[in-house]
Design a protein around this motif. Structure first.
Motif, PDB file in Angstrom:
ATOM      1  N   ALA A   1       1.068   5.895  -4.039  1.00  0.00           N
ATOM      2  CA  ALA A   1       0.625   6.653  -2.865  1.00  0.00           C
ATOM      3  C   ALA A   1       1.674   6.690  -1.757  1.00  0.00           C
ATOM      4  O   ALA A   1       1.493   7.386  -0.759  1.00  0.00           O
ATOM      5  CB  ALA A   1      -0.671   6.054  -2.325  1.00  0.00           C
ATOM      6  N   ASP A   2       2.772   5.990  -1.923  1.00  0.00           N
ATOM      7  CA  ASP A   2       3.810   5.902  -0.889  1.00  0.00           C
ATOM      8  C   ASP A   2       4.570   7.232  -0.811  1.00  0.00           C
ATOM      9  O   ASP A   2       5.669   7.375  -1.333  1.00  0.00           O
ATOM     10  CB  ASP A   2       4.754   4.742  -1.191  1.00  0.00           C
ATOM     11  N   ALA A   3       3.981   8.206  -0.132  1.00  0.00           N
ATOM     12  CA  ALA A   3       4.509   9.572  -0.087  1.00  0.00           C
ATOM     13  C   ALA A   3       5.852   9.678   0.626  1.00  0.00           C
ATOM     14  O   ALA A   3       6.670  10.528   0.290  1.00  0.00           O
ATOM     15  CB  ALA A   3       3.493  10.499   0.567  1.00  0.00           C
ATOM     16  N   ASN A   4       6.104   8.829   1.598  1.00  0.00           N
ATOM     17  CA  ASN A   4       7.372   8.898   2.337  1.00  0.00           C
ATOM     18  C   ASN A   4       8.402   7.871   1.845  1.00  0.00           C
ATOM     19  O   ASN A   4       9.459   7.717   2.442  1.00  0.00           O
ATOM     20  CB  ASN A   4       7.149   8.763   3.848  1.00  0.00           C
TER      21      ASN A   4
ATOM     22  N   VAL B   1       2.289   1.475   1.880  1.00  0.00           N
ATOM     23  CA  VAL B   1       1.244   2.465   1.634  1.00  0.00           C
ATOM     24  C   VAL B   1       0.289   2.435   2.814  1.00  0.00           C
ATOM     25  O   VAL B   1      -0.405   1.445   3.036  1.00  0.00           O
ATOM     26  CB  VAL B   1       0.486   2.174   0.315  1.00  0.00           C
TER      27      VAL B   1
ATOM     28  N   GLU C   1      -1.953   7.710   3.477  1.00  0.00           N
ATOM     29  CA  GLU C   1      -1.304   8.002   2.185  1.00  0.00           C
ATOM     30  C   GLU C   1      -2.235   7.652   1.031  1.00  0.00           C
ATOM     31  O   GLU C   1      -2.334   8.399   0.052  1.00  0.00           O
ATOM     32  CB  GLU C   1      -0.007   7.205   2.045  1.00  0.00           C
TER      33      GLU C   1
ATOM     34  N   THR D   1      -5.180  10.177   0.772  1.00  0.00           N
ATOM     35  CA  THR D   1      -4.655  11.456   0.284  1.00  0.00           C
ATOM     36  C   THR D   1      -4.373  11.384  -1.212  1.00  0.00           C
ATOM     37  O   THR D   1      -4.737  12.284  -1.975  1.00  0.00           O
ATOM     38  CB  THR D   1      -3.378  11.854   1.051  1.00  0.00           C
ATOM     39  N   TYR D   2      -3.726  10.307  -1.643  1.00  0.00           N
ATOM     40  CA  TYR D   2      -3.399  10.129  -3.060  1.00  0.00           C
ATOM     41  C   TYR D   2      -4.658  10.052  -3.922  1.00  0.00           C
ATOM     42  O   TYR D   2      -4.761  10.733  -4.949  1.00  0.00           O
ATOM     43  CB  TYR D   2      -2.539   8.876  -3.256  1.00  0.00           C
TER      44      TYR D   2
END
Length: 86
Positions: free
Chosen positions: A48-51, A56, A60, A63-64
């Motif tokens: 989930a670590d989008a950036n 996390v 994030e 959203t994941y």
């Protein structure tokens, strides 16, 4: 699925549910977990670590999980919609 987490110095507490009361939650035969729990674990493990900062965030993670469950629901012709309550 419910997990108690101690939160220090926060103004908002949010609970992330696998589905609303009366709505279905489905099991994943391969992992032995519920679908929600499976994606929750994957998210916490880092997916989930989008950036890509090594952390996390709650945003994030939600959203994941919601996105993953939406994709899973389409693929399996079922509907499971998680939600949060603050």
């Amino acid at each position: 699925f419910f997990q108690y987490v101690y939160v220090k110095d926060t103004e908002v507490i949010s609970i992330f549910y696998s589905s609303k009361l009366g709505s279905p939650s489905f099991e994943d035969q391969k992992s032995g977990y519920g679908i929600f729990t499976k994606y929750l674990i994957y998210g916490l493990e880092g997916r989930a670590d989008a950036n890509f900062n090594g952390e996390v965030s709650y945003s994030e993670l939600t959203t994941y999980v919601i996105s993953s469950l939406k994709d899973w629901s389409k693929e399996n012709q079922k509907s499971q919609r998680p939600y949060t309550k603050e």
